[in-house]
Enzyme design. Structure first.
Site, mmCIF file in Angstrom:
data_model
loop_
_atom_site.group_PDB
_atom_site.id
_atom_site.type_symbol
_atom_site.label_atom_id
_atom_site.label_comp_id
_atom_site.label_asym_id
_atom_site.label_seq_id
_atom_site.Cartn_x
_atom_site.Cartn_y
_atom_site.Cartn_z
ATOM 1 C CB VAL A 93 1.672 -1.922 3.442
ATOM 2 C CG1 VAL A 93 2.263 -1.122 3.754
ATOM 3 C CG2 VAL A 93 0.879 -2.145 1.805
ATOM 4 C CB CYS A 94 2.978 -0.684 7.311
ATOM 5 S SG CYS A 94 3.771 0.519 8.549
ATOM 6 C CB SER A 95 0.746 -1.028 12.272
ATOM 7 O OG SER A 95 -0.284 0.659 11.261
#
Lengths: 240, 240
Positions: B106-108
């Site tokens: 998820v995300c970075s």
């Protein structure tokens, strides 16, 4: 003076109820430093179990946060219903509410507001499966994503806390700030199967499960169980 | 045999990155008991700070979960970028990946997959503000809510983890189960100000902030900093 936004943490809560709004309102403090966010619990050393394998730790005790400007109470399943009789939690909500600008809840957290006497005569919402319980606390159940009634702001189930918190961020700091928070947490929902179909036959089928959950959670609290099962509201599992 | 879905926990991560998919996939275990969910961290006694006042505790150590069927790696800001050089975390991802059916982020968190060598030649996504970093790890940056490339499933920023996890739940257990989870967490989004306006001038304005965040986080890792700032991809803050 810094205004405190205090989230309640208690054993067994649903972490997304807490973390959705927490992420939104911690984002608020980055754009509006007149607010700070804390997570208040009975103590800061004993991890709170949740309905997932994750355990959570509060940053402050309830005693350390007697007068927050904003209170946010997450919900959960059986442990939240059992917490209706937890005076350390419900007492903190009851005592903090009169001086708070906003008393908010997510999901079954609104029943905790009800137990603290804050829903009398108010429109309110909660998780769709428990909405029938609201009249026991003097509230008019409403099937909306979030409901404002004076200082009381109640959100629907679990994920509704994100929508409610963005609405609250806009109310506290303006729409431009709320849009920046939304951008930073990339809240641009694309549910892979679309939204919920409220006409689905699944929904009423869950009714007995919620009913059983309430009876199990309140087995040791016969007066409270009798009060909530008087059923002046819609039936368990009635979505609308 | 029970299949394990393991979430990675590390200091400084963004709790919504973790808790969104965790709530979804813990829901999966209620409807499909062939899966269990754990939260794996360097140890189970030291709380992990987050980018909010909440601290989190893992249920298992990395060593206790060497071969999960599904791996989910959350992201965050500066601490996640600093964690690109954290061999206890990146090494666990690298060693667990070959036997996993799905390696998700998820995300970075996708940059951590990149640091583990898992994105070479793959399409991938991450938070919109950091998508320019993906080519440094051999990945083709894609502006989608989630991206599947073989066993690697990457989600966009923070809240995208919920959409990605529902997609994953449907893939693991079928659409009927995914719909039930969605109903139980009442994920029927109503962003109060609508979706994100990707043409907003706000977006490019955040570019320098992300650039500075990367430079600060990797100040002690000159080789890694040089690698990611070669900039073969889009510019920082370029949304599409």
């Amino acid at each position: 003076m810094t205004k405190t936004i205090a989230f309640a943490l208690y054993p067994g809560c649903t972490p997304l109820d807490l973390v959705g709004p927490l992420q939104v309102l911690t984002g608020l403090t980055a754009f509006d430093p007149s607010y700070e966010v804390v997570v208040a619990g009975a103590d800061t050393r004993t991890p709170a179990d949740t309905d997932t394998p994750l355990r959570l730790l509060a940053s402050h005790t309830f005693e350390q946060v007697p007068r927050p400007a904003v209170l946010v109470v997450p919900g959960g399943g059986e442990p939240t219903l059992a917490a209706l009789a937890d005076e350390s939690l419900v007492g903190w909500i009851r005592e903090a509410a009169p001086t708070a600008d906003v008393v908010a809840s997510v999901c079954s957290g609104s029943l905790l507001l009800g137990a603290a006497g804050l829903l009398e005569g108010r429109r309110a919402t909660t998780h769709w499966g428990l909405r029938w319980m609201l009249p026991a606390f003097g509230a008019e159940p409403v099937a909306e994503r979030w409901v404002e009634s004076g200082p009381v702001l109640t959100g629907a189930g679990v994920a509704a806390g994100i929508d409610m918190a963005l609405h609250l961020a806009a109310r506290l700091a303006g729409e431009a700030v709320a849009r920046k928070i939304q951008l930073m947490i990339e809240y641009d929902p694309e549910p892979p199967l679309g939204g919920i179909d409220w006409d689905s036959p699944d929904i009423a089928g869950f009714g007995p499960m919620f009913d059983e959950m309430v009876r199990t959670a309140l087995a040791d609290q016969p007066a409270l169980l009798a009060r909530v099962t008087e059923r002046t509201g819609p039936a368990a599992g009635d979505p609308r």
